[in-house]
Scaffold this motif. Structure first.
Motif, mmCIF file in Angstrom:
data_model
loop_
_atom_site.group_PDB
_atom_site.id
_atom_site.type_symbol
_atom_site.label_atom_id
_atom_site.label_comp_id
_atom_site.label_asym_id
_atom_site.label_seq_id
_atom_site.Cartn_x
_atom_site.Cartn_y
_atom_site.Cartn_z
ATOM 1 N N VAL A 68 -30.557 97.182 -25.084
ATOM 2 C CA VAL A 68 -31.875 96.609 -24.839
ATOM 3 C C VAL A 68 -32.782 97.637 -24.160
ATOM 4 C CG1 VAL A 68 -33.148 94.792 -23.612
ATOM 5 C CG2 VAL A 68 -31.016 94.241 -24.792
ATOM 6 N N LYS A 69 -32.198 98.545 -23.394
ATOM 7 C CA LYS A 69 -32.989 99.608 -22.762
ATOM 8 C C LYS A 69 -33.547 100.595 -23.786
ATOM 9 C CE LYS A 69 -30.625 99.591 -18.279
ATOM 10 N NZ LYS A 69 -29.734 100.372 -17.357
ATOM 11 N N ASP A 74 -42.786 97.443 -21.743
ATOM 12 C CA ASP A 74 -43.959 96.795 -22.333
ATOM 13 C C ASP A 74 -43.867 96.687 -23.853
ATOM 14 O OD1 ASP A 74 -44.088 99.529 -22.763
ATOM 15 O OD2 ASP A 74 -46.273 99.617 -22.668
ATOM 16 N N CYS A 75 -42.672 96.715 -24.371
ATOM 17 C CA CYS A 75 -42.453 96.727 -25.821
ATOM 18 C C CYS A 75 -42.900 95.421 -26.470
ATOM 19 C CB CYS A 75 -40.965 96.954 -26.127
ATOM 20 S SG CYS A 75 -39.928 95.580 -25.572
ATOM 21 N N VAL A 76 -42.987 95.471 -27.803
ATOM 22 C CA VAL A 76 -43.262 94.276 -28.609
ATOM 23 C C VAL A 76 -42.226 94.198 -29.720
ATOM 24 C CG1 VAL A 76 -44.866 93.151 -30.203
ATOM 25 C CG2 VAL A 76 -45.748 94.287 -28.158
ATOM 26 N N TYR A 77 -41.664 92.992 -29.918
ATOM 27 C CA TYR A 77 -40.845 92.702 -31.098
ATOM 28 C C TYR A 77 -41.597 91.679 -31.930
ATOM 29 C CZ TYR A 77 -37.207 91.233 -34.265
ATOM 30 O OH TYR A 77 -36.500 90.950 -35.406
ATOM 31 N N ASP A 78 -41.683 91.929 -33.235
ATOM 32 C CA ASP A 78 -42.550 91.127 -34.093
ATOM 33 C C ASP A 78 -41.877 90.895 -35.442
ATOM 34 O OD1 ASP A 78 -44.689 90.040 -35.499
ATOM 35 O OD2 ASP A 78 -45.877 91.887 -35.496
ATOM 36 N N ASP A 79 -41.532 89.638 -35.748
ATOM 37 C CA ASP A 79 -41.062 89.304 -37.086
ATOM 38 C C ASP A 79 -41.651 87.954 -37.492
ATOM 39 O OD1 ASP A 79 -39.456 87.239 -36.036
ATOM 40 O OD2 ASP A 79 -37.598 88.389 -36.178
ATOM 41 N N GLN A 80 -41.172 87.394 -38.586
ATOM 42 C CA GLN A 80 -41.764 86.154 -39.097
ATOM 43 C C GLN A 80 -41.471 84.940 -38.223
ATOM 44 O OE1 GLN A 80 -40.070 85.321 -42.955
ATOM 45 N NE2 GLN A 80 -38.052 86.000 -42.336
ATOM 46 N N PHE A 81 -40.499 85.069 -37.299
ATOM 47 C CA PHE A 81 -40.135 83.944 -36.451
ATOM 48 C C PHE A 81 -40.436 84.178 -34.976
ATOM 49 C CE2 PHE A 81 -36.971 83.932 -39.991
ATOM 50 C CZ PHE A 81 -37.433 82.801 -40.629
ATOM 51 N N VAL A 82 -40.446 85.427 -34.542
ATOM 52 C CA VAL A 82 -40.490 85.754 -33.119
ATOM 53 C C VAL A 82 -41.603 86.753 -32.839
ATOM 54 C CG1 VAL A 82 -39.233 86.868 -31.222
ATOM 55 C CG2 VAL A 82 -38.032 85.314 -32.765
ATOM 56 N N TYR A 83 -42.310 86.545 -31.729
ATOM 57 C CA TYR A 83 -43.224 87.553 -31.196
ATOM 58 C C TYR A 83 -42.933 87.668 -29.707
ATOM 59 C CZ TYR A 83 -47.415 90.238 -30.166
ATOM 60 O OH TYR A 83 -48.287 91.228 -29.764
ATOM 61 N N ALA A 84 -42.285 88.766 -29.308
ATOM 62 C CA ALA A 84 -41.903 88.995 -27.915
ATOM 63 C C ALA A 84 -42.646 90.222 -27.411
ATOM 64 C CB ALA A 84 -40.387 89.222 -27.809
ATOM 65 N N MET A 90 -37.748 90.203 -25.056
ATOM 66 C CA MET A 90 -36.913 90.889 -26.043
ATOM 67 C C MET A 90 -35.438 90.674 -25.746
ATOM 68 S SD MET A 90 -36.867 93.377 -28.570
ATOM 69 C CE MET A 90 -38.331 94.380 -28.375
ATOM 70 N N ALA A 91 -35.065 90.812 -24.464
ATOM 71 C CA ALA A 91 -33.661 90.622 -24.076
ATOM 72 C C ALA A 91 -33.192 89.208 -24.395
ATOM 73 C CB ALA A 91 -33.488 90.920 -22.584
ATOM 74 N N GLY A 92 -34.062 88.225 -24.131
ATOM 75 C CA GLY A 92 -33.706 86.844 -24.441
ATOM 76 C C GLY A 92 -33.395 86.654 -25.907
ATOM 77 N N GLN A 93 -34.183 87.321 -26.757
ATOM 78 C CA GLN A 93 -33.941 87.216 -28.190
ATOM 79 C C GLN A 93 -32.596 87.799 -28.576
ATOM 80 O OE1 GLN A 93 -36.810 88.919 -31.182
ATOM 81 N NE2 GLN A 93 -35.011 90.173 -31.582
ATOM 82 N N PHE A 155 -32.743 110.096 -25.558
ATOM 83 C CA PHE A 155 -32.727 108.629 -25.525
ATOM 84 C C PHE A 155 -34.114 108.107 -25.901
ATOM 85 C CE2 PHE A 155 -32.441 104.354 -23.612
ATOM 86 C CZ PHE A 155 -31.153 103.988 -23.983
ATOM 87 N N PRO A 156 -34.484 108.229 -27.183
ATOM 88 C CA PRO A 156 -35.792 107.717 -27.601
ATOM 89 C C PRO A 156 -35.863 106.207 -27.441
ATOM 90 C CG PRO A 156 -34.503 108.459 -29.495
ATOM 91 C CD PRO A 156 -33.739 108.844 -28.279
ATOM 92 N N GLN A 157 -37.056 105.736 -27.045
ATOM 93 C CA GLN A 157 -37.282 104.306 -26.850
ATOM 94 C C GLN A 157 -38.361 103.800 -27.804
ATOM 95 O OE1 GLN A 157 -37.891 104.744 -22.462
ATOM 96 N NE2 GLN A 157 -36.548 102.951 -22.360
ATOM 97 N N VAL A 158 -38.358 102.485 -28.010
ATOM 98 C CA VAL A 158 -39.246 101.838 -28.971
ATOM 99 C C VAL A 158 -40.365 101.108 -28.243
ATOM 100 C CG1 VAL A 158 -39.398 100.113 -30.810
ATOM 101 C CG2 VAL A 158 -37.367 101.577 -30.621
#
Length: 218
Positions: A68-69, A74-84, A90-93, A155-158
């Motif tokens: 998860v690190k 301040d990241c964003v996760y974005d798909d058809q079901f989730v926007y975090a 993100m960790a919760g997902q 250790f690249p991050q997203v």
């Protein structure tokens, strides 16, 4: 990947202090074919390959704090079901997936783009529901917009993770706001400090995938 895709320029910010929302890649595919061909996969550097391995492991219901690190706070996760839109959500997902599915198996992936600040790959994942009585296979185009400060590190991050399961690219939606707070998980609570409002921005609204000039075509 077509010549058009390989020549299309994607402009992403070079300023790591900008919130994750600024690193979204708007994209419109001319085909719904997201099926990967591993034989055509673009090779990655060892550090970026380790990043991709961790992302695939997260998809495969194998979450860890270290994986998860891979995302900035301040990241964003974005798909058809989730926007975090922070790492706590993100960790919760990711930590919820093993509770929601019996298994998730990566069938194949194909890296189609490896830019200084962007990795894109076609991904095929089979999800098996509890009891093992039903499974579904989903093909998607995954875009990982990288943090400029760590993109070339060990250790690249997203900054922004987009999972596009079809050729459309509509506005964002999802239930991530309620997932993290409802989970009884020490692993999720480890990231609670990332749930800050100071880097949240209003969710961008689009009518369709053609509503923004920054898009990728296939």
């Amino acid at each position: 990947m077509s010549a058009l895709a390989s020549e299309t320029k994607i402009q992403l910010p070079n300023d790591s202090s900008l919130p994750g929302e600024h690193f979204e890649v708007r994209q419109t595919a001319t085909s719904a074919d997201m099926h990967p061909n591993p034989a055509n996969s673009i090779p990655l550097s060892p550090a970026r390959q380790r990043l991709l391995d961790d992302i695939i492991a997260l998809y495969s219901c194998q979450p860890t704090r270290e994986r998860v690190k891979r995302y900035t706070p301040d990241c964003v996760y974005d798909d058809q079901f989730v926007y975090a839109n922070d790492r706590y959500k993100m960790a919760g997902q990711w930590f919820a997936l093993p509770k929601l599915f019996k298994e998730s198996k990566n069938e194949a992936y194909e890296v189609i783009r490896n830019d200084p600040l962007l990795i894109q790959f076609k991904n095929e994942q089979t999800w098996t529901f509890p009891g093992g009585v039903k499974s579904t296979t989903i093909n998607a185009l995954v875009s990982l917009s990288l943090d400029p400060d760590t993109a070339d590190s060990d250790f690249p991050q997203v900054k922004y993770h987009k999972d596009q399961a079809n050729e459309k690219d509509y506005s964002h939606t999802g239930l991530a706001d309620r997932v993290s707070g409802s989970m009884d998980s020490e692993d999720v609570e480890f990231f609670k400090g990332d749930a800050r409002d100071d880097y949240h921005e209003e969710v961008r609204k689009y009518d369709s995938g053609t509503a923004d000039a920054r898009k990728l075509q296939f």
